[in-house]
Design an enzyme around this catalytic site. Structure first.
Site, short mmCIF file in Angstrom:
data_model
loop_
_atom_site.label_atom_id
_atom_site.label_comp_id
_atom_site.label_asym_id
_atom_site.label_seq_id
_atom_site.Cartn_x
_atom_site.Cartn_y
_atom_site.Cartn_z
N HIS A 1 24.93 -26.44 73.06
CA HIS A 1 26.00 -26.68 72.09
C HIS A 1 26.76 -27.97 72.38
CE1 HIS A 1 28.65 -24.72 75.19
NE2 HIS A 1 29.54 -25.55 74.69
N ASP B 1 21.19 -21.48 75.02
CA ASP B 1 22.22 -22.52 75.11
C ASP B 1 21.97 -23.47 76.28
OD1 ASP B 1 24.43 -23.84 74.04
OD2 ASP B 1 25.79 -22.92 75.48
N GLY C 1 35.25 -28.08 78.46
CA GLY C 1 34.71 -29.27 79.12
C GLY C 1 33.88 -28.93 80.33
N ASN C 2 34.07 -27.72 80.90
CA ASN C 2 33.25 -27.28 82.02
C ASN C 2 31.83 -26.91 81.58
OD1 ASN C 2 35.99 -26.16 83.81
ND2 ASN C 2 34.22 -27.02 84.91
N SER C 3 31.64 -26.62 80.30
CA SER C 3 30.34 -26.18 79.80
C SER C 3 29.24 -27.16 80.18
CB SER C 3 30.38 -26.03 78.28
OG SER C 3 31.25 -25.00 77.89
N LEU D 1 6.33 -9.69 71.47
CA LEU D 1 5.79 -8.40 71.87
C LEU D 1 6.04 -7.34 70.81
CD1 LEU D 1 4.31 -6.97 74.18
CD2 LEU D 1 6.54 -6.50 75.22
N GLY D 2 7.17 -7.46 70.10
CA GLY D 2 7.47 -6.53 69.03
C GLY D 2 8.02 -5.20 69.49
N VAL D 3 8.75 -5.21 70.61
CA VAL D 3 9.28 -3.95 71.14
C VAL D 3 10.62 -4.23 71.80
CG1 VAL D 3 8.13 -4.24 73.37
CG2 VAL D 3 8.73 -1.96 72.60
#
Length: 440
Positions: free
Chosen positions: A99, A129, A201-203, A258-260
């Site tokens: 982001h 992210d 700002g730490n992100s 995988l569908g599960v």
């Protein structure tokens, strides 16, 4: 009493350390942070972004402002600031949050020595992210990845980043929790929780130990309206490093399907909780290759998966066509299923009408699971104040089985309900996905 004595001893050591010259642990951490701060950068990205909020989404407000439906407001020159960590000094690779650099037209990186450099995007992955950018400069300092799996609650850590534009700020705290998930922040969550002070700002910054090893990439803090203090979240290094390597290699993350999905549920009479399959996509690789609703998953590729998030994250790191082994427990029997993951982007059938040419359709043709065959009654009405509605049943659901037995007729349904002792499980088919819903 023993824990209290340990606390007093630790407090005494801290008091003694505060009155003595910096040495030992303090000096060691200070030396490590000097190197860490050289590897942590400030990031500023400029982009043209679509301006949206609840106010502008209101139809009456748009009418007053004269904004027709479908017209968007573009904010040009929007600036987002954050942090990043140099992980490869030779190639100039920097890990940060997705982001922080999303849709950026320009990215500037500020180094510890004051140099400001232009960066290019190597790859970005919204569901986690995480992103990788690249700069070219001599004399870069990089951090080595540490082992986040070695962390325990109470371990001392430091967070380094650029909160509020204050470059290379270090804050100190402990690990407050591990394996945090279900927060609704990202699609794949398995956060380290820390009380080290984190601010806007730490992100994208670093969480490190006393040796200066990178234990995780700072994700951020809860929204301000949560009223949280001393709570911050960090993406663990052993998860982040796998995403980073894939982004450097391919520029994107291609995930196998995988569908599960699984949920923690009581299995058997010993009151233990296991990961139980509660959702199965019909005609998915899992359903076609033998997975059934109610299966208890005990291991994935030989490794235990203790939580829903751990299972989801482990599968998310597997590429299309990857081979996986599921150890499951079914009706008291241990089974080992070998599965091949599919490419999620290719799971679609031919549209039946031009009006559906942008719609993804998936129909069960020959199903390996009774839960994927609508051979039971369809629920025509489910009152919103009923127990069934509260449990998750909805009008339009096909009821395929009760407690694992086919619900083929009204007398059979009544017999199954009469025979149920306590909790009842309903298998339903809804829009091509089979679910198991448990009602106390």
């Amino acid at each position: 009493m023993q824990n209290f004595l340990r606390f007093l001893l630790a407090a005494a050591i801290c008091v003694a350390a505060s009155s003595a010259p910096a040495s030992g642990f303090d000096a060691g951490f200070s030396d490590s942070l000097a190197r860490v701060r050289s590897a942590v950068v400030g990031i500023s990205s400029t982009a043209s972004r679509i301006l949206t909020n609840d106010f502008l989404d209101d139809a009456n407000v748009r009418k007053i402002l004269g904004l027709p439906d479908g017209v968007l407001i573009v904010q040009s020159g929007a600036i987002v600031t954050g942090s990043g960590v140099i992980i490869d000094s030779e190639h100039g690779y920097i890990v940060t949050n997705s982001h922080v650099i999303a849709d950026a037209d320009e990215i500037e990186v500020t180094l510890n020595d004051g140099r400001v450099l232009q960066a290019e995007v190597v790859g970005s992955d919204g569901p986690t992210d995480l992103a990788v950018i690249k700069i070219s400069a001599p004399g870069l300092v990089a951090l080595d990845w540490g082992r986040s799996s070695d962390l325990k609650v109470g371990h001392f850590v430091a967070a380094v980043g650029s909160p509020l534009g204050l470059e290379q700020t270090a804050t100190f705290g402990i690990v407050s929790g591990l394996g945090r998930s279900g927060l609704g922040i990202d699609e794949y969550e398995d956060y380290i929780q820390t009380d080290a002070a984190l601010n806007p700002g730490n992100s994208g910054g670093a969480l490190v130990n006393a040796a200066g090893e990178l234990l995780g990439v700072v994700r951020g803090v809860p929204p301000p309206n949560e009223g949280a203090q001393g709570i911050g979240f960090v993406i663990p290094s052993e998860f982040a490093s796998k995403i980073v390597r894939a982004l450097i290699k391919d520029g994107e993350i291609r995930r196998g399907w995988l569908g599960v999905s699984v949920t923690l549920s009581q299995v058997g009479i010993d009151a233990t909780q296991d990961l139980v399959v509660d959702r199965l996509s019909c005609n998915s690789t899992a359903e076609r290759q033998g997975v059934k609703l109610g299966d208890a998953v005990t291991a994935l590729n030989g490794h235990a998966v203790p939580t829903e998030a751990a299972f989801k994250n482990a599968v998310s790191l597997l590429a299309p066509d990857a081979q996986v082994v599921l150890d499951i427990l079914r009706e008291g029997r241990t089974l080992r299923l070998k599965l091949t993951l599919a490419d999620a982007a290719s799971v679609r059938s031919a549209p039946v009408h031009r009006a559906l040419d942008t719609v993804t359709l998936a129909f069960p043709v020959s199903s390996a699971s009774r839960a994927c065959t609508p051979n039971g009654p369809v629920l025509l009405e489910v009152p919103s104040d009923s127990i069934a509605y509260a449990a998750g049943l909805r009008a339009g659901d096909y009821l395929t089985s009760i407690n694992g037995e086919p619900a083929v007729s009204s007398p059979r349904i009544q017999d199954l309900l009469d025979a149920a002792d306590g909790k009842v499980s309903f298998d339903i088919l809804r829009a091509g996905i089979a679910y198991r819903i448990e009602v106390p």
